[in-house]
Design a protein around this motif. Sequence first.
Motif, short mmCIF file in Angstrom:
data_model
loop_
_atom_site.label_atom_id
_atom_site.label_comp_id
_atom_site.label_asym_id
_atom_site.label_seq_id
_atom_site.Cartn_x
_atom_site.Cartn_y
_atom_site.Cartn_z
N LYS A 277 0.98 -1.16 0.04
CA LYS A 277 0.13 -0.17 0.00
C LYS A 277 0.82 1.21 -0.07
O LYS A 277 0.71 2.30 -0.81
CB LYS A 277 -0.90 0.07 1.12
N VAL A 278 2.12 1.22 0.80
CA VAL A 278 2.88 2.30 1.02
C VAL A 278 3.70 2.58 -0.58
O VAL A 278 3.88 3.69 -0.90
CB VAL A 278 3.92 2.20 1.90
N ARG A 279 3.99 1.33 -1.08
CA ARG A 279 4.65 1.52 -2.23
C ARG A 279 3.79 2.21 -3.51
O ARG A 279 4.23 2.94 -4.36
CB ARG A 279 5.14 0.07 -2.66
N PHE A 280 2.39 1.59 -3.46
CA PHE A 280 1.57 2.29 -4.33
C PHE A 280 1.38 3.70 -4.22
O PHE A 280 1.27 4.62 -5.14
CB PHE A 280 0.29 1.63 -4.09
N ALA A 281 1.36 4.16 -2.92
CA ALA A 281 1.31 5.51 -2.51
C ALA A 281 2.57 6.27 -3.00
O ALA A 281 2.42 7.36 -3.51
CB ALA A 281 1.02 5.65 -1.00
N GLN A 282 3.72 5.76 -2.80
CA GLN A 282 4.71 6.30 -3.21
C GLN A 282 4.86 6.41 -4.65
O GLN A 282 5.09 7.65 -5.22
CB GLN A 282 5.86 5.40 -2.87
N SER A 283 4.32 5.53 -5.73
CA SER A 283 4.30 5.68 -7.03
C SER A 283 3.51 6.72 -7.43
O SER A 283 3.76 7.62 -8.17
CB SER A 283 4.13 4.34 -7.54
N GLU A 284 2.15 6.60 -6.76
CA GLU A 284 1.32 7.87 -7.17
C GLU A 284 1.70 9.36 -6.88
O GLU A 284 1.73 10.34 -7.44
CB GLU A 284 0.00 7.49 -6.64
N THR A 285 2.48 9.22 -5.75
CA THR A 285 3.10 10.71 -5.07
C THR A 285 4.19 11.13 -6.14
O THR A 285 4.19 12.22 -6.43
CB THR A 285 3.48 10.57 -3.64
N GLU A 286 5.01 10.21 -6.37
CA GLU A 286 6.06 10.49 -7.30
C GLU A 286 5.43 11.13 -8.86
O GLU A 286 6.10 11.80 -9.47
CB GLU A 286 7.09 9.42 -7.61
N ARG A 287 4.56 10.22 -8.86
CA ARG A 287 3.77 10.74 -10.26
C ARG A 287 3.13 12.17 -10.30
O ARG A 287 3.40 12.93 -11.35
CB ARG A 287 2.76 9.70 -10.69
N LEU A 288 2.62 12.30 -9.25
CA LEU A 288 2.07 13.64 -9.21
C LEU A 288 3.14 14.85 -9.03
O LEU A 288 2.72 16.12 -9.30
CB LEU A 288 0.88 13.76 -8.34
N ILE A 289 4.10 14.72 -8.30
CA ILE A 289 5.00 15.86 -8.01
C ILE A 289 5.98 15.91 -8.88
O ILE A 289 6.98 16.71 -8.80
CB ILE A 289 5.61 15.71 -6.44
N GLY A 290 6.23 14.68 -9.74
CA GLY A 290 7.17 14.86 -10.71
C GLY A 290 8.61 14.62 -10.42
O GLY A 290 9.55 14.99 -10.97
N LYS A 291 8.81 13.89 -9.01
CA LYS A 291 10.21 13.54 -9.01
C LYS A 291 10.26 12.37 -7.68
O LYS A 291 9.24 12.12 -7.38
CB LYS A 291 10.71 14.70 -7.96
N ASN A 292 11.36 11.80 -7.83
CA ASN A 292 11.48 10.49 -7.02
C ASN A 292 11.62 10.94 -5.51
O ASN A 292 12.58 11.91 -5.36
CB ASN A 292 12.62 9.58 -7.20
N LEU A 293 11.05 10.07 -4.65
CA LEU A 293 11.45 10.44 -3.09
C LEU A 293 12.53 9.75 -2.60
O LEU A 293 12.82 8.71 -2.85
CB LEU A 293 10.11 9.81 -2.47
N THR A 294 13.23 10.36 -1.67
CA THR A 294 14.10 9.87 -1.12
C THR A 294 13.65 8.85 -0.10
O THR A 294 12.53 8.91 0.25
CB THR A 294 15.14 10.88 -0.35
N ASP A 295 14.29 8.01 0.49
CA ASP A 295 13.95 6.93 1.42
C ASP A 295 13.50 7.69 2.81
O ASP A 295 12.41 7.16 3.19
CB ASP A 295 15.30 6.16 2.03
N GLU A 296 14.05 8.86 3.06
CA GLU A 296 13.58 9.39 4.36
C GLU A 296 12.27 10.19 3.98
O GLU A 296 11.35 9.99 4.62
CB GLU A 296 14.46 10.60 4.70
N GLU A 297 12.18 10.52 2.91
CA GLU A 297 10.73 11.19 2.32
C GLU A 297 9.66 10.01 2.07
O GLU A 297 8.51 10.36 2.29
CB GLU A 297 10.83 11.91 1.10
N LYS A 298 9.92 8.88 1.68
CA LYS A 298 8.95 7.82 1.52
C LYS A 298 8.51 7.32 2.80
O LYS A 298 7.38 6.94 2.90
CB LYS A 298 9.86 6.57 1.08
#
Length: 501
Positions: A277-298
């Motif tokens: 669930k968190v991985r899916f949220a990560q992929s959607e968040t990265e898609r919407l903000i246009g950048k990859n999240l760091t481990d700390e941000e994830k």
Amino acid sequence: MGAGSNIVKIMNYFNEKFGGTDFLYVYTEANNVKDPYVLRQMKKIGDYSKRFDTFGEPSSITDFLTQLNDAMENKNIIPASEQKIDNLWFFAGDNEYISTMIGDNNEDTLLQISTKEMTSSSLDFAITEMYKFIEKIPKKVRTIELSEIEEDEQLEYYQKLAEEIISSLVAKNIEIENPERLKEELVKIAETPNSEFEKDTKEFVEEILKVSSLEIEDLDIASTDLFPVFANYIKEKESQDNLLKELMENLTLSEDDAIYLLEGLEVSKKIVQDREKVRFAQSETERLIGKNLTDEEKNILWYLMDEEIYVPDDNGDIKVSFSLTGIPVISDKINTSLFRGQAKSIIAAFIAVSIMLMLQFGSLILGLFAMIPITLTIVTAFGIMGLLSIDLNIGTIMVASIAIGAGIDYTIHYISRYKNELKKRSKIEAMKITLTGTGRAIVFNSVSVAAGVFVLGFSEIQMMAVFGKLIGSVMLLSVIYTLALLPILLNSIKLKEEGKK
């Protein structure tokens, strides 16, 4: 002290390696600073401070707790559950650092932020922005247990949860162009049952078995033997009774051992569902903000698993306040007071000097013209300071006052001589004699004084060196503007002395 001084070298080393030698403190008061909401807001303030170059790394009890939680649950966050926080405190035991960072009755604590610079402009900006950020944090909240809320009423609280995630990401200096769109997506993900993120892939099953490795090793079972049994259970969505039977028949386990393994696998399955669930949220968040999240941000996306939501409420049972203090705040207050006082002094000096010049020369226009070289000298001096990134401090702020004192002296000498010569000669002749006579004396005076002041530029005390260079430059600027502009300005008006020759 110069760059070669041992003290300066040590200070520079501390600034580079440890983020500074002075600390900005965020004094936190609450009815219980161990409350998850209070700890999360402290963590958020610390994250926000990292965007400013003038600050180094923040440090507080939240660092210890997040690292401990990461070791225990593989989640580098402050848990939302009071029970989990209590467990972390229990493992902390009598840790000396933790005990010294918390006041009596758990009512206050400190977040300390190392400070690299103490210069006025950068420090003032950083502290002002910190005040603004802290002001936005709700100071009274109440806790909502999602398990106690009807399913059709949970949407409102999922929105609060999404807002907290977004604000935490923003605190980490992540730019979100469309926060409302991201909020909608996070709410949708939060509403989705964790079981919906279950997969029948090989990777999903292997991750569950990896999480259950202790139970598997305890029963002396090979993961390769367990894999087909559990993979079929996931794929066919069989009942737990069927899985229990399969474990007993295919792995020759006793009923007690099979139940033990089944319980461990079910717990692991829920953990992996949460991760998906968190991985899916990560992929959607990265898609919407246009950048990859760091481990700390994830890690912030683990907030989606919260069962406790904190809602702003003036009657809430959780109360917290944050105050900035420490040497940087005191220095900023002193600098701000000095600058405001200096600004008022300069304005007052301008008015007083203008009036005296008008009375001295008996002319309103002549008095105003006499102030133009002085004004341009000050503007140029501060402009050069801006271009060269020279910060305002107790030393450099005196430039304006000295510019007025030096500039007015040259102006009075020049205009007085010109007026005297004008009684006996034409404008052009009077101007020539004034320039070659008084003008030459002014140049010699300014150069000699500037040379004497420039000597301070070799001082090992940095502030003194900058002060010497600035004052020397101001002396030269003042004479240049006086001799270049005054002749033009004086030639453009008719003085009463012209009719007396």
